[in-house]
Design an enzyme around this catalytic site. Structure first.
Site, PDB file in Angstrom:
ATOM      1  N   HIS A   1     -27.005  -4.223 -13.837  1.00 55.65           N
ATOM      2  CA  HIS A   1     -26.245  -5.248 -13.820  1.00 55.65           C
ATOM      3  C   HIS A   1     -25.023  -5.241 -12.512  1.00 55.65           C
ATOM      4  O   HIS A   1     -23.757  -6.786 -12.703  1.00 55.65           O
ATOM      5  CB  HIS A   1     -25.778  -6.398 -15.069  1.00 55.65           C
TER       6      HIS A   1
ATOM      7  N   SER B   1     -13.380  -7.285  14.213  1.00 56.71           N
ATOM      8  CA  SER B   1     -13.191  -8.847  14.139  1.00 56.71           C
ATOM      9  C   SER B   1     -12.351  -9.053  15.411  1.00 56.71           C
ATOM     10  O   SER B   1     -11.074  -8.177  15.655  1.00 56.71           O
ATOM     11  CB  SER B   1     -13.003  -9.100  12.691  1.00 56.71           C
TER      12      SER B   1
ATOM     13  N   LYS C   1     -10.000  -5.251   9.892  1.00 55.31           N
ATOM     14  CA  LYS C   1     -12.013  -5.174   9.666  1.00 55.31           C
ATOM     15  C   LYS C   1     -12.385  -4.344  10.603  1.00 55.31           C
ATOM     16  O   LYS C   1     -12.586  -3.576  11.043  1.00 55.31           O
ATOM     17  CB  LYS C   1     -12.445  -6.599   9.999  1.00 55.31           C
TER      18      LYS C   1
ATOM     19  N   GLU D   1     -26.344  -4.572   7.842  1.00 55.69           N
ATOM     20  CA  GLU D   1     -26.121  -6.388   7.263  1.00 55.69           C
ATOM     21  C   GLU D   1     -27.601  -6.742   8.093  1.00 55.69           C
ATOM     22  O   GLU D   1     -27.899  -7.827   7.222  1.00 55.69           O
ATOM     23  CB  GLU D   1     -25.059  -7.203   7.689  1.00 55.69           C
TER      24      GLU D   1
END
Ligand code: ARG
Length: 479
Positions: free
Chosen positions: A166, A287, A293, A300
């Site tokens: 979980h 970024s 970043k 992804e």
């Protein structure tokens, strides 16, 4: 490629005698497949060479014609490889483009190549030959990725991390054990591809348009020449079904699903909130607005491209579902989803294997960056979430307490520790004994992360000694 497909103004279709007007320009574009099926060219030629040899051996064409066909096809193969071959949209597909070129080169002999054959069994053969080779590349790609994972698992066979259920800290595991879970998944994936390969590896040629042919062909000879394990037994089935392409795409979808799960973990673990790992810079981007970043683009995109491959599987299943026997032009739509599935999968496997490689260090200097594991952070996370609570309950059971009672006693101890903001192992013995009088000094061995890991000492368990054995077995199997 599409730009290379130029228009042919003459009305030169191989079936044009039947028609009173030429095909509309837009329809030509709509129905042509050469813009994508040109990729099948080497396999189309391989199939034609085997077919021509059989026609000659069976006395269906002359020896001279066969020699001319072989020479012509080999020249065309060179033209295609060198990029000088001109693909023509008016010639519809890869098969007619090659046949026309052959006829231009060698005349009537070229026109005899298509004896006893149809584009229907021809295209089914080409796709199977291409897919067989592609399946072999996929299997090599899977092995390469497994070997990356095994190296990483070996370097982390005793690296402690929290295991999750979980997405909550559950029990300590080793990072090596976690990685070996993916090695298992990829093993099954490889099994699926070798299984699909057996069904791909059957020869459709000889089925002709749908019913077979009246020429005295020798299908076994062609099958052998092309390395097929046997022939498709039924001509109607041979030209029409694409279940092997669906199976390939389904197996590809499962690989992507597995890699998408791993990607999701890499994305979480590389976020500063976890800070478990660092992915080498060459797999990430920054970024344009936020200077801090470092985005895990590759994982992804793998997650994103998984949806793309699932889409191809749905497309192929849907393509087949309404088709009556035998061949229908619908089947031309099998190629783009299949090609894109293979391209996506192969490049994903290659990049992934490189992304998981350990850094290369020579004389203490990093000569090639790689996948970095922040062992301290993993360990810290494992010691923060009461990951050894189950071990305490098991300890009480071994001292004679029923498991449900032990579970409750430990739950109360955890609640107490949460209030005090300490770990179970930080509680003094007297305090622990308030929750269960059975607890003794030896409990502290159980509450440590290493104690917990080492106790799961069976095949398939997370004990570092077992992880080592699992890695050895996997390496053995891959030999
Ligand atoms: N381009 C076609 C395909 O990919 C080749 C077979 C065409 N056959 C036909 N009868 N039109 O399926």
């Amino acid at each position: 490629m599409t730009e290379k497909v130029s228009a042919l103004n003459k009305k030169e279709s191989s079936w044009s005698g039947r028609f009173s007007e030429p095909v509309a320009e837009l329809v030509k574009k709509y129905t042509a497949s050469v813009g994508f099926d040109y990729r099948l060219a080497p396999y189309d030629i391989q199939g034609s060479l085997a077919h021509a040899r059989m026609l000659s051996q069976q006395g269906i064409i002359t020896h001279e014609d066969h020699v001319a066909i072989e020479k012509g096809l080999n020249e065309i193969l060179q033209e295609i490889a060198s990029g000088s071959f001109e693909w023509l949209l008016d010639l519809e597909d890869v098969h007619l483009n090659i046949e026309k070129r052959l006829t231009d080169k060698i005349g009537d002999a070229g026109k005899r190549l298509h004896t006893g054959r149809s584009r229907n069994d021809q295209v089914a053969t080409d796709v199977r030959l291409w897919l067989r080779a592609t399946t072999d590349h996929v299997m090599a790609g899977l092995r390469n990725l497994q070997s990356s994972l095994l190296d990483l698992a070996e370097a982390n066979f005793d690296t402690v991390m929290p295991g999750f259920t979980h997405l909550q800290v559950a029990q300590p595991v080793t990072f090596g054990h976690h990685l070996m879970a993916y090695v298992e998944m990829l093993k099954r994936d490889a099994e699926r591809f070798s299984d699909v390969r057996r069904r791909i590896n059957r020869l459709p040629l000889g089925a002709a348009a749908l019913a077979g042919t009246s020429y005295p062909i020798d299908r076994d000879m062609v099958a052998q020449a092309l390395g097929f394990e046997g022939v498709c037994e039924n001509s109607l089935d041979a030209v029409s079904d694409r279940d092997f392409a669906i199976e390939f795409t389904a197996a590809a979808s499962l690989v992507m699903m597995h890699l998408s799960r791993l990607s999701e973990e890499l994305i979480l673990w590389s976020s500063p909130r976890f800070a478990f790992i660092d992915i080498a810079d060459r797999f990430c981007t920054g970024s344009s607005i936020m200077p801090q970043k470092k985005n895990p683009d590759v994982p992804e995109l793998v997650r994103g491209k998984t949806g793309r491959v699932y889409g191809h599987l749905t497309a192929l299943l849907t393509l087949m579902k309404g088709q009556p026997l035998a061949y229908n032009k619908d089947n031309q739509e099998d190629k783009e989803p299949l090609f894109d599935t293979a391209d996506t999968l192969l490049v994903t496997l290659e990049i992934y294997a490189d992304m998981l490689r350990l850094p290369v260090i020579e004389n203490g200097v990093v000569v090639k960056t790689g996948f970095v594991v922040n062992k301290e952070n993993m360990r810290k996370a494992a010691s923060e979430g009461f990951a050894t609570a189950t071990d305490l309950a098991d300890y009480l059971v071994k001292k004679g307490m029923p498991f449900r009672d032990a579970h409750e006693a430990v739950a109360l101890a955890v609640r107490y520790a949460v209030d005090k903001e300490v770990d179970l192992s930080d509680l003094p013995l007297a305090t622990l004994q308030e929750f269960a009088s059975e607890i003794d000094q030896d409990v502290y061995a159980v509450l440590t992360l290493e104690g917990s890991l080492n106790s799961r000492d069976h095949r398939g368990g997370t004990a570092p000694s077992q992880v080592k054995k699992a890695i050895d077995r996997a390496r053995q199997e891959m030999r």
